[in-house]
Design a protein around this motif. Sequence first.
Motif, PDB file in Angstrom:
ATOM      1  N   ALA A  17       0.809  -1.218   0.000  1.00 18.12           N
ATOM      2  CA  ALA A  17       0.000   0.000   0.000  1.00 18.12           C
ATOM      3  C   ALA A  17       0.841   1.267   0.000  1.00 18.12           C
ATOM      4  CB  ALA A  17      -0.931   0.003   1.200  1.00 18.12           C
ATOM      5  N   ALA A  18       2.012   1.211   0.598  1.00 19.19           N
ATOM      6  CA  ALA A  18       2.799   2.445   0.725  1.00 19.19           C
ATOM      7  C   ALA A  18       4.295   2.154   0.657  1.00 19.19           C
ATOM      8  CB  ALA A  18       2.465   3.139   2.037  1.00 19.19           C
ATOM      9  N   PRO A  69       4.012   9.559   7.253  1.00 19.67           N
ATOM     10  CA  PRO A  69       4.050  10.590   8.302  1.00 19.67           C
ATOM     11  C   PRO A  69       3.279  11.833   7.854  1.00 19.67           C
ATOM     12  CG  PRO A  69       6.246   9.710   7.865  1.00 19.67           C
ATOM     13  CD  PRO A  69       5.345   9.162   6.803  1.00 19.67           C
ATOM     14  N   GLY A  70       2.327  12.246   8.666  1.00 22.80           N
ATOM     15  CA  GLY A  70       1.562  13.456   8.376  1.00 22.80           C
ATOM     16  C   GLY A  70       0.470  13.285   7.342  1.00 22.80           C
ATOM     17  N   LYS A  71       0.375  12.104   6.747  1.00 23.64           N
ATOM     18  CA  LYS A  71      -0.678  11.879   5.755  1.00 23.64           C
ATOM     19  C   LYS A  71      -1.960  11.398   6.449  1.00 23.64           C
ATOM     20  CE  LYS A  71       2.673  10.808   2.123  1.00 23.64           C
ATOM     21  NZ  LYS A  71       3.157   9.777   1.194  1.00 23.64           N
ATOM     22  N   ASP A 129      -6.746  15.134  -1.620  1.00 23.26           N
ATOM     23  CA  ASP A 129      -6.793  16.433  -0.940  1.00 23.26           C
ATOM     24  C   ASP A 129      -8.068  16.621  -0.130  1.00 23.26           C
ATOM     25  OD1 ASP A 129      -4.451  16.912  -2.104  1.00 23.26           O
ATOM     26  OD2 ASP A 129      -5.152  18.391  -3.566  1.00 23.26           O
ATOM     27  N   ARG A 130      -9.148  16.052  -0.619  1.00 18.22           N
ATOM     28  CA  ARG A 130     -10.417  16.277   0.062  1.00 18.22           C
ATOM     29  C   ARG A 130     -10.803  15.123   0.978  1.00 18.22           C
ATOM     30  NH1 ARG A 130     -13.407  17.748  -5.214  1.00 18.22           N
ATOM     31  NH2 ARG A 130     -15.330  17.877  -4.031  1.00 18.22           N
ATOM     32  N   MET A 174     -10.701  14.439   5.841  1.00 21.23           N
ATOM     33  CA  MET A 174     -11.882  13.875   6.506  1.00 21.23           C
ATOM     34  C   MET A 174     -11.538  12.543   7.169  1.00 21.23           C
ATOM     35  SD  MET A 174     -15.094  14.911   4.176  1.00 21.23           S
ATOM     36  CE  MET A 174     -14.756  15.598   2.585  1.00 21.23           C
ATOM     37  N   ILE A 175     -10.759  11.741   6.449  1.00 19.64           N
ATOM     38  CA  ILE A 175     -10.337  10.457   7.014  1.00 19.64           C
ATOM     39  C   ILE A 175      -9.483  10.691   8.254  1.00 19.64           C
ATOM     40  CG2 ILE A 175      -8.812   8.482   6.573  1.00 19.64           C
ATOM     41  CD1 ILE A 175      -9.971   8.458   3.695  1.00 19.64           C
ATOM     42  N   SER A 176      -8.594  11.659   8.137  1.00 18.08           N
ATOM     43  CA  SER A 176      -7.700  11.947   9.258  1.00 18.08           C
ATOM     44  C   SER A 176      -8.491  12.432  10.486  1.00 18.08           C
ATOM     45  CB  SER A 176      -6.641  12.928   8.767  1.00 18.08           C
ATOM     46  OG  SER A 176      -6.348  13.874   9.703  1.00 18.08           O
ATOM     47  N   SER A 177      -9.494  13.290  10.268  1.00 11.49           N
ATOM     48  CA  SER A 177     -10.336  13.738  11.392  1.00 11.49           C
ATOM     49  C   SER A 177     -11.098  12.577  12.008  1.00 11.49           C
ATOM     50  CB  SER A 177     -11.369  14.774  10.930  1.00 11.49           C
ATOM     51  OG  SER A 177     -10.753  15.920  10.436  1.00 11.49           O
ATOM     52  N   PHE A 178     -11.643  11.741  11.129  1.00 10.77           N
ATOM     53  CA  PHE A 178     -12.419  10.593  11.605  1.00 10.77           C
ATOM     54  C   PHE A 178     -11.552   9.683  12.474  1.00 10.77           C
ATOM     55  CE2 PHE A 178     -13.874   6.175  10.992  1.00 10.77           C
ATOM     56  CZ  PHE A 178     -15.190   6.275  11.419  1.00 10.77           C
TER      57      PHE A 178
END
Lengths: 382, 207
Positions: free
Chosen positions: A64-65, A84-86, A361-362, A366-370
Amino acid sequence: MAPPNALIVTPRDYVFGTESDLLVLECGRTLGPVTIRYETYGNLDEHRQNAILLLHAFSGDAHAAGYHSPDDAHPGWWDSMIGPGKAFDTDQYYVICSNVLGGCRGSTGPGSTNPDTGRPYGLTFPVVTMQDMVTAQQRLISHLGIDRLLAVAGGSMGGMQAIQWSVSYPNNVAGAIVLASTARLNAQGIAFNAVGRNAIMSDPLWNGGDYYGGNTPDRGLSIARMVGHITYLSDRAMHERFGRRLQERAGFGFDFNDQFEVESYLEYKGGTFVDRFDANTYIYLSKAIDYFDLGGKYGGLDAAFTDCRSKFLVVSFTSDWLYPSYQSKEMVVALMRQEKDVSYVEIDCPFGHDSFLLETDRQGPMISSFLETVYTDVQSTR
Amino acid sequence: MFNRRAEHFSYEEIARLIEPGSSVLDLGCGNGELLQLLRDTRNATVRGVDIEESMIRECLKKGISVFQGNLDEGLKEYGSGSYDYVIMNETLQVVHQPVQLIREMVRVGRTAIVNFPNFGNLVNRMQLLVWGRMPVNRDIPYQWYDTPNIHFCTRRDFVQLCREMAIPIISTIDMRHNRRISPKTANLLATECCFLLKGSTPDAPIV
């Protein structure tokens, strides 16, 4: 070449399902031994509460990464979201991604050797379902010493697994992120999968699925991929990218040698796909997708979700006509009726079904907040 | 939903209306600020609905569960009496079918809370009377041709509508620039009005 300071990852294998401990499949058959190829990014926290399982889509894999080596040309399939940070912040979370059961990228599938015969399974491999893939993943997670996942996340077929996880293991999933997915595949989706399978099966080299060690049904598989690829794009995305431009010609040749750019692109996509994908896996995974119908299986979506305890984030994309927004909404509404904690967003972007891979970007913030919300919940209820 | 307004109805006033520990659905929840306050100070279980992606993002940032949807499509997904409170804050005037939505609010909520700018306030009346122009002021900062507000009403209009719809009004809060004023002079002086409406679900408790 990987950029300097790139994350270099090493895939690992987990093998389970010995004689006494076979994997019992939904079809009633058993399977073993089973290998699951996986990669991990980031570190498990001391309470083992920050693990996220990523679930890849149809043609994805455990990678995946990051990069496998400094000479690697391409990063993992969701590299823009993991690190990191993503969105899937590896400074905070322990991220796991495994190749599905039935796959051809390191996990046991139709191309693996059948221990009973010493030859590749081919079509003797049992038909696997989303639930079987999830069962296998659960074995991996428990092997990694994780009782409860912070989140499961995936798009398309990966989204189906995310939903299945929250239904099959309600106590082991705190958050479920479901992107460009559906709780059941409708006739249109089944139809496209059928065309793909037909293309493969009508290639003489397919030979009833018994082609390992000889010539592989590349033509059939590449046509299947072309059809699939069309369904991942959108009218607008294709128009903007290719228009009606011809490949290497200014005007029509009035013969059948000229090609529109879009044709050449599909040929290319089909051609590169056969190098990394097994035709039988195409058949098995597409069948697993066809079979996926959560409501049908549990006597209605509401019944399926009754015992769910995960918090959900469901994302659909306006231009996705393969898994259209209304299908995501059906799922969300059923969750709401069951008074589950669910958020839903429909992102207006033109990339079609592939949006979940391309648009970072969008959906990223949202995923990070969730994830942050779920992580805070999990830590406060320790 | 639209945040160009200079002032908004006091969220503290709304919070005071909410019984601790209740469930709240906010229609047109914007950036989720009201729901955050209700969650944090009233221990409410909250959920929002908004049409704009940027607002969904803000809600998620606050940890608030939210559904991106169009209120003009109604609330058919929500069960009758499924929320203690359904709130529509500064949103009544922008929806296409206010009557249907109010009916849905009192169906879904045991109590509905609606607030809106009072078009009948003195400043608006004077602007129309003296200048003969559509009111544009700090409460209504839009030109007529560029406004989300398509269904303005006066306080008295709303009372009349509730009467016609047979919806009992439990209480009202009338504000003039964030200060409470008497209901008696509210139709003329209030800039903002908030109505607490009784839900239509039979088993809704008497508040």
